[in-house]
Enzyme design. Structure first.
Site, PDB file in Angstrom:
ATOM      1  N   ARG A 179      -2.227  -8.797  13.287  1.00 54.00           N
ATOM      2  CA  ARG A 179      -2.624  -7.669  12.426  1.00 54.00           C
ATOM      3  C   ARG A 179      -3.418  -8.166  11.228  1.00 54.00           C
ATOM      4  O   ARG A 179      -4.368  -7.522  10.792  1.00 54.00           O
ATOM      5  CB  ARG A 179      -1.384  -6.893  11.970  1.00 54.00           C
TER       6      ARG A 179
ATOM      7  N   ARG B 152       6.438 -11.621   3.009  1.00 49.78           N
ATOM      8  CA  ARG B 152       6.875 -10.271   2.650  1.00 49.78           C
ATOM      9  C   ARG B 152       7.114  -9.422   3.886  1.00 49.78           C
ATOM     10  O   ARG B 152       8.079  -8.677   3.983  1.00 49.78           O
ATOM     11  CB  ARG B 152       5.749  -9.554   1.882  1.00 49.78           C
TER      12      ARG B 152
ATOM     13  N   ARG C  12     -10.114   2.006   8.567  1.00 45.85           N
ATOM     14  CA  ARG C  12      -9.747   0.620   8.833  1.00 45.85           C
ATOM     15  C   ARG C  12     -10.922  -0.178   9.373  1.00 45.85           C
ATOM     16  O   ARG C  12     -10.760  -1.318   9.776  1.00 45.85           O
ATOM     17  CB  ARG C  12      -8.645   0.596   9.886  1.00 45.85           C
TER      18      ARG C  12
ATOM     19  N   ARG D 154      10.505  -2.576  12.772  1.00 45.45           N
ATOM     20  CA  ARG D 154       9.333  -2.010  13.428  1.00 45.45           C
ATOM     21  C   ARG D 154       8.893  -2.944  14.537  1.00 45.45           C
ATOM     22  O   ARG D 154       8.892  -4.154  14.367  1.00 45.45           O
ATOM     23  CB  ARG D 154       8.201  -1.846  12.409  1.00 45.45           C
TER      24      ARG D 154
ATOM     25  N   LYS E 260       0.808  -1.217   0.000  1.00 46.10           N
ATOM     26  CA  LYS E 260       0.000   0.000   0.000  1.00 46.10           C
ATOM     27  C   LYS E 260       0.843   1.269   0.000  1.00 46.10           C
ATOM     28  O   LYS E 260       0.631   2.166  -0.807  1.00 46.10           O
ATOM     29  CB  LYS E 260      -0.809  -0.013   1.297  1.00 46.10           C
TER      30      LYS E 260
END
Ligand code: ADP
Length: 187
Positions: free
Chosen positions: A146, A125, A90, A135, A15
């Protein structure tokens, strides 16, 4: 030309990368709620403190925090003529809030681009990206959580915009260049 755009896609769908290319091509300013939250955390603000633990667990930050942040952003001069939103909405509730905020400004979304990828493929990925970016929310259990949150809460947003008649579906499988070519053709 489309001026108020949302980009949707699972974590790891690419994205952010495609968002940058779209903004460059259409000369649109962009905002990412994830990046805004990470800035709040880095600055040590109250908002950042609330967000940090939730983000590290792969949970969503509550609407009471996110919605006013987005409303402030959209009402700023920078985004008056158009924008590309990355990471928001979201949930269907956030999508409804976005519609309300834009309606109060006398406008609405023009286009929603959904980068559609195979959820199992993105885990690999993302683990690869984790090695590069470090992160805190890119460990395997958090990534899986997630993706679960995405499937349960965010995927229904695609249907919401399909019903609004402004959804553009893009096959997100393949290289960055292949996906970009598919998007560019439709812009
Ligand atoms: P990704 O798309 O890879 O999951 P983001 O940078 O968009 O990464 O988001 C990282 C985290 O920030 C999310 O997992 C969530 O905790 C929080 N977040 C970002 N945007 C929102 C939002 N619109 N509502 C709630 N939480 C959000």
């Amino acid at each position: 030309m489309s001026k108020r755009i949302v980009i949707l896609g699972a974590p790891g769908a690419g994205k952010g990368t495609q968002a940058r290319a779209i903004c460059e091509k259409l000369a649109l300013p962009t905002f990412s709620t994830g990046a805004m939250l990470r800035e709040e955390i880095a600055a040590g603000t109250e908002l950042g403190k609330t967000a940090q633990e939730l983000i590290n667990q792969g949970c969503l930050v509550p609407d009471e925090v996110i919605n006013p942040m987005v409303a402030r952003t959209l009402n700023s001069e920078k985004f008056a003529e158009g924008f590309l939103a990355d990471g928001y909405p979201r949930s269907v509730a956030q999508a409804q809030n976005l519609k309300k905020v834009l309606a109060e400004m006398g406008t609405d979304l023009d286009l929603v681009i959904n980068i559609d990828v195979d959820l199992e493929a993105v885990v690999g990925r993302m683990l690869h990206r984790a090695e590069i970016e470090h992160r805190a929310d890119d460990t395997e259990p958090v990534i899986r959580h997630r993706l679960k949150v995405y499937h349960e809460t965010t995927e229904p947003v695609v249907e919401y915009y399909r019903n609004e008649g402004i959804l553009l579906e893009i096959d997100g499988n393949g290289t960055i260049e292949e996906v970009w070519e598919r998007i560019e053709k439709q812009l």
